[in-house]
Scaffold this motif. Structure first.
Motif, PDB file in Angstrom:
ATOM      1  N   UNK A 516    -112.239 -17.035 -77.052  1.00 27.67           N
ATOM      2  CA  UNK A 516    -111.086 -16.222 -77.492  1.00 27.67           C
ATOM      3  C   UNK A 516    -111.433 -14.729 -77.518  1.00 27.67           C
ATOM      4  N   UNK A 517    -112.658 -14.417 -77.942  1.00 26.61           N
ATOM      5  CA  UNK A 517    -113.107 -13.023 -77.975  1.00 26.61           C
ATOM      6  C   UNK A 517    -113.138 -12.445 -76.562  1.00 26.61           C
ATOM      7  N   UNK A 518    -113.664 -13.221 -75.616  1.00 28.70           N
ATOM      8  CA  UNK A 518    -113.750 -12.769 -74.225  1.00 28.70           C
ATOM      9  C   UNK A 518    -112.353 -12.587 -73.637  1.00 28.70           C
ATOM     10  N   UNK A 519    -111.479 -13.519 -73.929  1.00 30.48           N
ATOM     11  CA  UNK A 519    -110.111 -13.412 -73.421  1.00 30.48           C
ATOM     12  C   UNK A 519    -109.414 -12.177 -73.970  1.00 30.48           C
ATOM     13  N   UNK A 520    -109.711 -11.850 -75.222  1.00 31.52           N
ATOM     14  CA  UNK A 520    -109.119 -10.644 -75.830  1.00 31.52           C
ATOM     15  C   UNK A 520    -109.498  -9.397 -75.022  1.00 31.52           C
ATOM     16  N   UNK A 521    -110.770  -9.306 -74.625  1.00 28.27           N
ATOM     17  CA  UNK A 521    -111.218  -8.140 -73.856  1.00 28.27           C
ATOM     18  C   UNK A 521    -110.591  -8.135 -72.468  1.00 28.27           C
ATOM     19  N   UNK A 560    -111.374 -22.015 -71.276  1.00 24.97           N
ATOM     20  CA  UNK A 560    -111.154 -20.733 -70.598  1.00 24.97           C
ATOM     21  C   UNK A 560    -110.037 -20.876 -69.556  1.00 24.97           C
ATOM     22  N   UNK A 561    -110.043 -22.004 -68.818  1.00 26.32           N
ATOM     23  CA  UNK A 561    -109.009 -22.241 -67.808  1.00 26.32           C
ATOM     24  C   UNK A 561    -107.646 -22.476 -68.465  1.00 26.32           C
ATOM     25  N   UNK A 565    -107.735 -17.932 -68.241  1.00 26.23           N
ATOM     26  CA  UNK A 565    -108.819 -16.983 -68.025  1.00 26.23           C
ATOM     27  C   UNK A 565    -108.982 -16.591 -66.568  1.00 26.23           C
ATOM     28  N   UNK A 566    -108.785 -17.583 -65.659  1.00 19.03           N
ATOM     29  CA  UNK A 566    -108.904 -17.295 -64.219  1.00 19.03           C
ATOM     30  C   UNK A 566    -107.816 -16.307 -63.796  1.00 19.03           C
TER      31      UNK A 566
END
Length: 714
Positions: A516-521, A560-561, A565-566
């Motif tokens: 979730x943190x990565x997706x936020x960025x 992530x998918x 995310x992709x």
């Protein structure tokens, strides 16, 4: 006045009452030039001065004559015409250069007057009265001519004649102090080895204290105004460092005045500059050991007599001293033999005494603002020292201290930082500066990839704590602290990457919260990447954390998918930013090993309904255009023998390479994105790709045959 007659008279040797006549002639000359010497007469005047100086050994009465002429040399020179300064420049420079040569005359009175004369160059006095037909030469004229004549060099050389004459030596140093205010003179002094000859005598007996003051001032000027590397080389010898060590110890232990403390700090700064030279024998002369002791005696109690009963005050000079000592430890630790001395001096333990919540109601020697600055400085110093001393770090329970301090950094404690120092930038009224430097320290330790350190961190739930800190920074940040918050977030992601790389259980701990943190960025507005605040750095840290914290852990990949995310990665790829295209494509290649990825890639749509396949093919064409690959206007291959050959490869000469060195063809795979595009499209089977134009299909055929073409270029 007929100067040639005076010269002729002084050159005579065999007449009765000659000395009396000669002295009288010089006395008349001195009276005649009471308002200064004209530039046109300087050659003759200095010849007369030289003749008088030459007679002093056998006829002491000539001391007064030479002294009187030198006294007049301190007055401004006079010119008849505006052009005289240029016309007589060479004569003036040569005449002034003679002052340095006259230092060889064994007369204390004369030597002191020469120095006074040079000092007067910088404090020009107006003529006593106006002389019709003459005007004063410009105030800087003598200074310029002294530079041209090389006076500074001969004055440095004269120091060797004055080993036991303190008063004369102090006057020479005063003259050199003035001369060293120009770059030209500093270069001349450097050529005469001024730095080493002055520094070696810093500790000579001198009740007045002038020797140390003037010498340190000259050393400062030499370091600032001449080639620094050469001055450092001159100072990097045992004799100079022993002198610096002794004078620093004396000032540290017995210097109580404001002036002594300032001088002590100046000596330490000069030492710090020398310590940057790995050839300097800092350890051999014992200076390193003493500096480590002085840096840590307040925090780690020592029985060493050097610091017994010694205490620092909260004065500005002592505060600066403490910071300078932290700073020199960072310099010294770059020399690996220093490591054992750092262990013996318990440096890590001393620095860790600052990695804690400030204690209220405790009487300490520093003010709150000073303590905060020292605290940040100590943590920054630990980032350099602790990675060299892993065993000491673990013995001090470094991980536990850092994590506890981080917990305080994000707590609601009523602490208000002053943020008024270099290390406190961006941290006024909050604890972001403390968090920033603590995370830098943690990052330095994690990057060692030492399993003892990293296992201990993970057992202490560091991954969960860091993810929580990241989330809190998102909610607490505002525009004023944006840059420092972005740096904190970048470091958190880099630390998590270092912990999770090649370790599936840790990737599982990273889990959905981390994703979730990565997706936020990844959802950051692309316009912010051009702001210069640090969003690009954060993006690179994020892409790195996808590699290290998600890939290889199937539950995280699937999450992530699921969260598209992709799609976000392809959105970034569509920005066509070369700086991160390669990294994103590398991630795409790895993600395509997951069978669920293909559907997401084919479902993505960009601007104007662009598909992922069309985007990848467009990137291929752009890359080939930049590399200078030969294609016709329809995208077809022109040179069938070299279908992938670039213009850069064509321009390179054939160079013999060792057997273990990769060829240009192999390096080409790493340096451009074509291999990664081929890999992604290969995992999509090159078939049933939506949204392609006729030109795209032509390019796709070339991509499909990429590996065959590549093999043929070996």
């Amino acid at each position: 006045m007929d100067l040639n007659r005076v010269i002729k008279l002084l050159e005579e040797t065999d007449k009765a009452d000659l000395e009396e006549k000669q002295l009288k002639a010089v006395k008349i000359l001195v009276q005649n030039y009471q308002n200064g010497f004209p530039l046109r007469d300087l050659v003759q005047i200095f010849k007369i001065l030289n003749l008088c100086a030459g007679k002093i050994g056998h006829q002491p009465h000539f001391i007064e004559s030479a002294y009187s002429i030198l006294k007049l040399c301190g007055l401004p020179f006079l010119k008849k015409k505006v052009s005289d300064e240029i016309t007589y420049a060479e004569d003036t420079a040569n005449s002034i250069a003679l002052l340095g040569d006259l230092m060889k005359v064994p007369s204390s009175e004369l030597r002191i007057q020469i120095c006074k004369c040079i000092v007067d160059f910088y404090h020009a006095e107006p003529p006593k009265k106006h002389i019709p037909g003459y005007q004063q030469a410009s105030s800087s004229y003598k200074i310029q001519m002294a530079e041209v004549g090389g006076l500074a060099k001969t004055m440095v050389q004269s120091l060797t004649l004055l080993d036991n004459q303190l008063v004369e030596k102090l006057w020479v140093l005063k003259a050199l102090q003035h001369l060293s205010t120009s770059e030209v003179n500093c270069t001349l002094m450097m050529q005469a080895q001024a730095a080493s000859s002055i520094c070696a005598h810093l500790n000579d007996p001198d009740p007045s204290g002038q020797l140390l003051f003037r010498s340190s001032e000259i050393l400062w000027n030499l370091l600032e105004k001449s080639p620094k590397e050469e001055i450092i080389r001159q100072l990097s010898n045992l004799e100079c460092l022993l002198a610096l060590k002794e004078i620093f110890k004396h000032l540290f232990m017995r210097g109580f005045s404001h002036y002594d403390r300032q001088l002590r700090n100046d000596i330490l700064v000069i030492t710090t500059i020398i310590a940057q030279n790995p050839e300097a024998p800092m350890i051999e002369c014992g200076f390193t050991r003493d500096l480590i002791l002085f840096a840590t005696f307040n925090e780690v109690k020592s029985q060493n007599p050097l610091v017994k009963g010694l205490k620092l005050s909260n004065s500005y000079e002592d505060f600066e001293l403490k910071k300078l000592l932290f700073n020199i430890i960072v310099i010294l630790c770059k020399d690996l033999p220093t490591v054992q001395l750092l262990i013996d001096g318990k440096v890590v333990l001393a620095l860790f005494t600052y990695v804690k919540k400030p204690e209220k109601h405790k009487i300490i020697e520093w003010s709150a603002a000073q303590y905060e600055e020292l605290q940040l400085h100590a943590i920054a110093t630990l980032s350099s020292v602790a990675p060299l001393l892993i065993e000491e770090y673990m013995l001090c329970q470094g991980n536990a201290r850092i994590l506890a301090f981080l917990e305080w950094c994000e707590s609601e404690d009523s602490f208000f930082s002053h943020g008024n120092s270099f290390h406190g930038t961006g941290g006024r009224g909050n604890k972001f500066a403390h968090m920033r430097y603590t995370l830098r320290l943690l990052r330095a330790m994690v990057y060692l990839q030492d399993e003892t350190v990293n296992n201990d961190l993970c057992e202490k739930r560091t991954i969960q704590q860091l993810i929580g800190i990241f989330k809190n920074t998102i909610s607490k940040s505002n525009d004023k602290e944006e840059a420092i918050v972005l740096e904190i977030q970048s470091d958190i992601l880099l630390i998590l990457s270092g912990l999770c790389e090649h370790n599936i259980p840790r990737k599982e701990i990273f889990g959905t919260e981390g994703v979730d943190v990565i997706l936020h960025v990844l959802k950051t507005d692309p316009k912010k990447f051009q702001s210069g605040l640090g969003y690009i750095v954060l993006l690179f840290s994020t892409l790195d954390s996808i590699w290290c914290c998600i890939l290889g852990c199937y539950p995280s990949e699937d999450y992530f998918l699921e969260k598209e995310g992709i799609f976000l990665l392809l959105d970034l790829l569509a920005l066509n930013q070369k700086k991160f295209c390669n990294l994103i494509l590398g991630i795409m290649v790895e993600f395509c090993d997951n069978p669920k990825t293909t559907v997401h890639v084919n479902s993505w749509r960009g601007k104007k309904d662009q598909t992922a396949a069309s985007l990848l093919i467009k990137l291929w064409r752009k890359e080939e255009k930049e590399l200078g690959v030969k294609r016709d206007k329809h995208g077809k291959i022109i040179d069938t023998k070299k279908p992938l050959f670039t213009s850069f490869q064509e321009e390179q000469n054939i160079m013999p390479l060792p057997a273990d060195c990769p060829t240009v063809a192999v390096m080409d795979v790493a340096e451009n994105i074509r291999a990664k595009i081929y890999a992604v499209l290969g995992k999509l089977d090159f078939e049933n790709l939506p949204g392609l134009s006729a030109e795209d299909f032509v390019t796709l055929c070339i991509i499909h045959r990429y590996l065959d073409f590549k093999v043929s270029t070996f």
